[in-house]
Design a protein around this motif. Structure first.
Motif, PDB file in Angstrom:
ATOM      1  N   HIS A 183       8.717   4.328   6.545  1.00 24.85           N
ATOM      2  CA  HIS A 183       8.920   4.589   7.977  1.00 24.85           C
ATOM      3  C   HIS A 183       8.360   5.957   8.357  1.00 24.85           C
ATOM      4  O   HIS A 183       7.701   6.108   9.394  1.00 24.85           O
ATOM      5  CB  HIS A 183      10.414   4.522   8.299  1.00 24.85           C
ATOM      6  CG  HIS A 183      10.746   4.755   9.729  1.00 24.85           C
ATOM      7  ND1 HIS A 183      10.548   3.808  10.712  1.00 24.85           N
ATOM      8  CD2 HIS A 183      11.262   5.850  10.375  1.00 24.85           C
ATOM      9  CE1 HIS A 183      10.924   4.291  11.880  1.00 24.85           C
ATOM     10  NE2 HIS A 183      11.356   5.534  11.700  1.00 24.85           N
ATOM     11  N   LEU A 184       8.619   6.950   7.520  1.00 26.13           N
ATOM     12  CA  LEU A 184       8.127   8.296   7.806  1.00 26.13           C
ATOM     13  C   LEU A 184       6.599   8.342   7.801  1.00 26.13           C
ATOM     14  O   LEU A 184       5.984   8.961   8.677  1.00 26.13           O
ATOM     15  CB  LEU A 184       8.685   9.277   6.770  1.00 26.13           C
ATOM     16  CG  LEU A 184       8.205  10.718   6.881  1.00 26.13           C
ATOM     17  CD1 LEU A 184       8.773  11.374   8.126  1.00 26.13           C
ATOM     18  CD2 LEU A 184       8.596  11.515   5.633  1.00 26.13           C
ATOM     19  N   LEU A 185       5.979   7.658   6.838  1.00 22.02           N
ATOM     20  CA  LEU A 185       4.528   7.744   6.683  1.00 22.02           C
ATOM     21  C   LEU A 185       3.777   6.900   7.700  1.00 22.02           C
ATOM     22  O   LEU A 185       2.731   7.318   8.212  1.00 22.02           O
ATOM     23  CB  LEU A 185       4.134   7.315   5.275  1.00 22.02           C
ATOM     24  CG  LEU A 185       4.483   8.286   4.142  1.00 22.02           C
ATOM     25  CD1 LEU A 185       4.284   7.615   2.790  1.00 22.02           C
ATOM     26  CD2 LEU A 185       3.636   9.540   4.230  1.00 22.02           C
ATOM     27  N   TYR A 186       4.298   5.698   7.999  1.00 22.52           N
ATOM     28  CA  TYR A 186       3.495   4.730   8.736  1.00 22.52           C
ATOM     29  C   TYR A 186       4.061   4.297  10.089  1.00 22.52           C
ATOM     30  O   TYR A 186       3.358   3.666  10.867  1.00 22.52           O
ATOM     31  CB  TYR A 186       3.292   3.482   7.871  1.00 22.52           C
ATOM     32  CG  TYR A 186       2.562   3.756   6.580  1.00 22.52           C
ATOM     33  CD1 TYR A 186       1.207   4.033   6.573  1.00 22.52           C
ATOM     34  CD2 TYR A 186       3.241   3.741   5.367  1.00 22.52           C
ATOM     35  CE1 TYR A 186       0.531   4.276   5.391  1.00 22.52           C
ATOM     36  CE2 TYR A 186       2.578   3.989   4.173  1.00 22.52           C
ATOM     37  CZ  TYR A 186       1.221   4.263   4.200  1.00 22.52           C
ATOM     38  OH  TYR A 186       0.556   4.514   3.025  1.00 22.52           O
ATOM     39  N   GLU A 187       5.317   4.606  10.358  1.00 21.79           N
ATOM     40  CA  GLU A 187       5.938   4.063  11.566  1.00 21.79           C
ATOM     41  C   GLU A 187       6.487   5.131  12.505  1.00 21.79           C
ATOM     42  O   GLU A 187       7.136   4.794  13.493  1.00 21.79           O
ATOM     43  CB  GLU A 187       7.078   3.109  11.168  1.00 21.79           C
ATOM     44  CG  GLU A 187       6.619   1.947  10.309  1.00 21.79           C
ATOM     45  CD  GLU A 187       7.776   1.181   9.691  1.00 21.79           C
ATOM     46  OE1 GLU A 187       8.943   1.462  10.073  1.00 21.79           O
ATOM     47  OE2 GLU A 187       7.531   0.304   8.841  1.00 21.79           O
ATOM     48  N   SER A 188       6.231   6.397  12.211  1.00 20.66           N
ATOM     49  CA  SER A 188       6.822   7.464  13.016  1.00 20.66           C
ATOM     50  C   SER A 188       5.775   8.308  13.737  1.00 20.66           C
ATOM     51  O   SER A 188       6.081   9.402  14.225  1.00 20.66           O
ATOM     52  CB  SER A 188       7.674   8.381  12.116  1.00 20.66           C
ATOM     53  OG  SER A 188       8.710   7.648  11.493  1.00 20.66           O
TER      54      SER A 188
END
Length: 512
Positions: free
Chosen positions: A73-78
């Motif tokens: 989530h931190l790398l790709y969705e935020s």
């Protein structure tokens, strides 16, 4: 070494473990909470967190998923740039890895002179395993380096115990606060502390002082662990986001006796739970259930340059056999031998990273070969160091899948080993480039073993295991770790396809 590691860090996509550590590091920095990834203490992730903080990512405090989903989530969705964020997370580990090279140099120089220090440093700098894992936002090299630093400081304590015994305890504490797998080194280094103090003392209180020296090391180490947890959360709030198993018997008693925070003890319980899971291994083309005690020695034979292996063996023999060097043997060999013995009893045959302390300690031992007063020894050491260096340079920039010339080099490592020895999910970006350059417009099927998100890198592919076999036509991309353990439909697909290309020696492209 810095050039090789930075180049590798820039080119590789997140490996399987990295998003977990990066996500936890961001959580430490932005929320000051201990929630995810309790199976590893905070210090290594705080080092990673220094780079994460400089990258200044957007963090979603409302996210409630598990630790694997947190990292993705931190790398790709935020809204963050995963390339920039991963490079920021890796750079502090690279800096720490380089600093441990200075410890290797200083240790060997003190044992056998400046030329020995240079030889040891060269072996360290050209170790494919150290380059590979020292350029990732992971914990293996930092933990190994702190153990080495503690052993070196205890050697120095033979002359100045009041200065170096407490420092050795701090270094040991840093190791314990980075990875729990370093716990078996505690009694070894405590005994070495007692030996060093005994050696430096005189009079009737030698034994008392020796015992006090061991106690100082232990107390300093415990203090570092507590301070590390307090750095994350001064209130030590602990709300685990994953199941913590109940541990009985001797293991349960051991966990209960540890003088560490509750989060550390629960992390130990999680580690024991992982040891009880059914794991598969892959060695020399054989897929097996469980673990093999000789897995790590066999994997090291494959993944260590031949010149380096020769110097390691010669150096270890010299440290034990040469009278002048014999007092150094416990400081150079005891900790890595105990840690290797403990690692061979583990349930997870997943890579030589579990023994990455060997290239550090045995580089020091190899430098000690130059103590031998024979003309051919310096020439032989120089040739073997050069052989190891050439072997490592030839592998650039593919250090994770390295294997030596006796096993065919990096292109054939997948025939002998799997997981972090070969394919840890690091080549998703390279796969995207290859598909765009050579296979534009073709139908792509993908079986990827890793933590990256293929769609982010522009890879439009379907999973061939979810459709009938006869519908899978075109280009089939398979992570070599997945291919090594392929059964059923995937094995049938690979068996009826023709290999046509290779990406980073970790992903094979088949035509079907």
């Amino acid at each position: 070494m810095a050039f090789a590691m930075v180049t590798t860090a820039v080119q590789q996509t997140p490996t399987i473990d990295e998003p977990v550590y990066v996500g936890a590091a961001a959580e430490y920095v932005h929320e000051h909470r201990l929630r995810h990834n309790p199976e590893h203490p905070p210090l290594g992730k705080l080092v990673i967190g220094a780079g994460v903080a400089l990258a200044d990512p957007h963090v979603d405090p409302a996210f409630t998923g598990d630790q694997g989903r947190l990292g993705r989530h931190l790398l790709y969705e935020s809204g963050n740039d995963p390339w920039r964020l991963m490079l920021g997370a890796r750079l502090p580990v690279i800096a720490l890895t380089l600093s441990f090279g200075l410890v290797v140099f200083a240790f060997a120089r003190e044992l056998a002179g400046p030329v020995a220090g240079l030889a040891a440093l060269a072996l360290y700098c050209f170790s494919p395993d150290v380059i590979a894992h020292g350029s990732l936002a992971t914990l293996d090299v930092p933990a190994a380096g702190f153990v080495l630093t503690s052993a070196w400081l205890l050697w120095r304590a033979r002359r100045r115990p009041r200065r170096y015994v407490p420092l050795a305890g701090l270094a040991l504490g840093a190791a314990l606060a980075t990875k729990m797998s370093t716990l078996p080194a505690v009694p070894v280094l405590a005994v070495l502390a007692a030996v060093s103090v005994w050696r430096a003392s005189a009079g009737g209180r030698r034994l008392l002082r020796a015992v006090a020296g061991a106690g100082v090391v232990a107390l300093a180490a415990v203090a570092v662990v507590w301070v590390t947890y307090l750095m994350v959360d001064p209130r030590l709030r602990w709300t685990p986001e994953q199941h913590v198993p109940v541990v009985h018997g001797l293991r349960g008693l051991l966990v209960g006796l540890l003088p560490f925070p509750d989060a550390y003890r629960d992390g130990m319980r999680v580690q024991f739970g992982l040891e009880n899971r059914p794991w598969q291994g892959f060695l020399f083309g054989r897929l097996y259930d469980g673990s093999l005690w000789y897995y790590l020695p066999a994997a090291l034979l494959v993944k260590t340059p031949l010149g380096m292996l020769t110097l390691w063996a010669g150096g270890a023999a010299a440290v034990v056999a040469v009278r002048r060097l014999r007092p150094t043997a416990p400081y150079v060999l005891a900790a890595p031998v105990v840690l290797l013995a403990a690692a061979t009893q583990g349930a997870r045959d997943l890579g030589t990273r579990y023994a990455v302390y060997l290239p550090l300690f045995l580089a020091v031992a190899a430098g000690c070969l130059l103590v031998a007063r024979r003309r051919w020894v310096p020439v032989g050491v120089a040739l073997l160091v050069a052989f190891a260096a050439v072997s490592a340079v030839r592998a650039f920039p593919y250090y994770l899948p390295y294997s030596n010339e006796a096993f065919g080099g990096p292109a054939r490592t997948r025939e002998w080993l799997h997981d972090s020895n070969v394919d840890w999910g690091q080549d998703l970006g390279r796969l995207s480039d290859r598909l765009r350059e050579r296979y534009r417009g073709e139908r792509v099927w993908l079986v990827y073993k890793g933590s990256g998100v293929p769609a982010y890198y522009g890879i439009e592919a379907a999973d061939p295991r979810r459709v009938p076999v006869d519908e899978v036509r075109g280009l089939l991309a398979v992570s070599d770790s997945a291919a090594a353990k392929a059964t059923g439909r995937l094995a049938e697909l690979i068996g009826s396809s023709r290999p046509v290309d290779d990406v980073g020696h970790s992903i094979t492209l088949y035509r079907r």
